[in-house]
Design an enzyme around this catalytic site. Structure first.
Site, short mmCIF file in Angstrom:
data_model
loop_
_atom_site.label_atom_id
_atom_site.label_comp_id
_atom_site.label_asym_id
_atom_site.label_seq_id
_atom_site.Cartn_x
_atom_site.Cartn_y
_atom_site.Cartn_z
N ARG A 213 0.91 -1.21 0.08
CA ARG A 213 0.09 -0.04 -0.15
C ARG A 213 0.88 1.25 0.09
NH1 ARG A 213 -2.72 -2.65 4.76
NH2 ARG A 213 -4.43 -4.11 3.71
N PHE A 229 -12.96 -5.05 -3.20
CA PHE A 229 -12.65 -6.14 -2.27
C PHE A 229 -12.04 -5.36 -1.35
CE2 PHE A 229 -12.39 -8.23 -6.55
CZ PHE A 229 -13.27 -9.13 -6.46
N CYS A 340 -4.05 -13.64 -3.42
CA CYS A 340 -3.36 -14.27 -2.26
C CYS A 340 -3.45 -15.85 -2.24
CB CYS A 340 -4.14 -13.75 -0.93
SG CYS A 340 -5.76 -13.70 -1.03
N1 SAH Z 1 -8.11 -5.54 0.16
C1 SAH Z 1 -8.54 -5.87 1.49
C2 SAH Z 1 -8.54 -7.35 1.70
C3 SAH Z 1 -9.45 -7.98 0.94
S1 SAH Z 1 -10.18 -9.57 1.76
C4 SAH Z 1 -7.12 -5.27 2.41
O1 SAH Z 1 -6.26 -4.48 1.83
O2 SAH Z 1 -7.42 -5.33 3.66
C5 SAH Z 1 -11.20 -9.92 0.53
C6 SAH Z 1 -12.47 -9.11 0.56
O3 SAH Z 1 -13.33 -9.39 -0.73
C7 SAH Z 1 -13.41 -9.38 1.73
O4 SAH Z 1 -13.79 -8.25 2.51
C8 SAH Z 1 -14.75 -10.14 1.31
O5 SAH Z 1 -15.93 -9.56 2.03
C9 SAH Z 1 -14.89 -9.47 -0.13
N2 SAH Z 1 -15.46 -10.06 -1.16
C10 SAH Z 1 -15.50 -11.29 -1.47
N3 SAH Z 1 -16.04 -11.80 -2.45
C11 SAH Z 1 -16.46 -10.54 -3.08
C12 SAH Z 1 -17.17 -10.27 -4.41
N4 SAH Z 1 -17.66 -11.22 -5.28
N5 SAH Z 1 -17.35 -8.94 -4.43
C13 SAH Z 1 -17.02 -7.91 -3.66
N6 SAH Z 1 -16.29 -8.29 -2.32
C14 SAH Z 1 -16.21 -9.78 -2.14
#
Ligand code: SAH
Length: 398
Positions: A213, A229, A340
């Site tokens: 980040r 996400f 990941c």
């Molecule tokens: N980018 C975040 C970590 C992502 S974890 C960080 O830097 O902290 C993955 C996330 O994707 C979760 O919060 C989950 O709720 C979300 N997620 C999972 N499937 C999804 C979808 N189809 N559309 C949108 N969000 C989704």
């Protein structure tokens, strides 16, 4: 120290001697040491076919990885003092790397503690065991964590899906300290994020992306940023802090969106940032229909390839997602894309991005490779410890 011995077949000590920590069940000399004689999680001496001990570990007769090595040689019992030592070694790295006590303190095998993860949020510690061996050693681990960190609370977030491979039950409980209602705060790069180690994802926060980040500071000033996400807004709020003119954070989970909204307010970004609840694929398609464009698009999804056999399907999903991400990028856009999934090779992710770019008649320039942060060290002998991969690309017209 009298320990039951787990004897390896001839030649099967080579991987352990070259640095790995796992024993697979077909490598055990079951004539000399039948696996059925061991209880799940029992501590043992791991011994080669010529009776030379390799070290102390623990067994799970019901698991494909039937033993893991914790300590080389036979001098050290797997007790509180060994954990205190290993925790201090792990802590020394993190204290060198970070100004504040917010980090992954123990990353399993890479920190010499196979089956244990420990995240630190200031005075609150969130730990997870993923093997029967570590589960049985929980009291010693707990005592060692108290000695080394003196936490106000120690949570056991033992609900990871991989625990089922060791026949371990799912549970979350407060091991040490008193419950309280105040939200847990994680501090990153001068920002504060409310997170939830009990109900949230993983152990509450994705420390593995922190260093990645940091790249945003060169990329987002005065720009429109889309953080897909988003979870708690880790990427999006960092972008807002680095001067993005507008940030949209998207997540499918309502609790996550509510937490992002509170995190936006807590850090004073309400004029620039917002959180939206939506499915990422649907949301990107809707933006495409509306011909809406962003300068920076961040794609940091959950693992699409959880098991090796999901690779064929997963790689298509990553490619589709990246193509959608590119379609909402402006003419000279930045795409930050991550996976990941351990089972998704870096090269396949990049191939998918390049194919998507060609399909849209655009040109991609790879600016940076991303990997998990240094508080998730990679064990060079254990490929499984390297799971996070990503790229920062510039996407241009062809
Ligand atoms: N980018 C975040 C970590 C992502 S974890 C960080 O830097 O902290 C993955 C996330 O994707 C979760 O919060 C989950 O709720 C979300 N997620 C999972 N499937 C999804 C979808 N189809 N559309 C949108 N969000 C989704």
């Amino acid at each position: 120290m009298q320990l039951p011995a787990l004897y390896l077949k001839r030649g099967e000590d080579a991987r352990l001697r070259s640095g790995h920590l796992w024993v697979f069940s077909n490598e055990v000399d079951v004539q000399r040491s039948p696996l059925a004689d061991f209880e799940p999680g029992e501590v043992c001496a791991i011994v080669d076919s010529r009776d030379k001990p390799i070290g102390v570990g623990y067994v799970n007769p019901n698991s494909l990885i039937c033993a893991r090595l914790v300590s080389r040689g036979l001098e050290h019992a797997l007790d509180k003092s060994l954990f205190v030592h290993k925790l201090n070694v792990a802590l020394a790295l993190r204290e060198r790397l970070y100004d504040e006590p917010y980090y992954r303190l123990v990353f399993g095998e890479s920190d010499g503690l196979p089956g244990l993860t420990v995240d630190r949020f200031g005075e609150v510690v969130v730990a997870q065991t993923t093997t029967a061996g570590m589960e049985r050693l929980k009291d010693s681990i707990s005592a060692a964590l108290v000695k080394v960190l003196k936490p106000r609370q120690l949570w056991w977030k033992n609900d990871a899906s991989i625990r089922s491979m060791e026949s371990l039950p799912d549970y979350v409980d407060l091991g040490i300290g008193d419950p309280d209602d105040s939200p847990l705060i994680v501090r990153e790069a001068g920002l504060e994020f409310e997170c939830d180690p009990v109900g949230g994802q993983k152990t509450g926060w994705f420390y593995d992306q922190r260093g990645n980040r940091d790249h945003l500071q060169h990329l987002v000033k005065g720009k429109r940023v889309l953080d897909m996400f988003s979870y708690l807004g880790g990427w999006g709020l960092r972008a807002a802090a680095y001067g993005a003119s507008e940030v949209v954070c998207v997540d499918a989970s309502q609790p996550a969106v509510d937490a992002i909204t509170r995190n936006i307010a807590r850090n004073g970004f309400a004029d620039r940032a917002k959180a939206v609840r939506a499915d990422a694929f649907d949301y990107l398609k809707a933006l495409r229909e509306k011909r809406e464009h962003f300068d920076v698009v961040i794609l940091d999804p959950p693992a699409f390839v959880k098991r090796k056999k999901d690779l064929a399907e997963g790689r298509v999903a990553y490619r589709r997602l990246n193509e959608l991400g590119m379609q909402v990028l402006g003419r000279d856009g930045i795409l930050i894309t991550c996976s990941c999934s351990y089972h998704m090779p870096r090269s396949i992710l990049l191939d998918g991005v390049q194919q998507a770019a060609r399909h849209l008649d655009r040109q991609a320039q790879l600016l940076w490779h991303l990997q998990q942060g240094a508080d998730h060290p990679i064990h060079p002998a254990i490929a499984e410890t390297e799971y996070l991969k990503g790229f920062i690309l510039r996407i241009l017209p062809a």
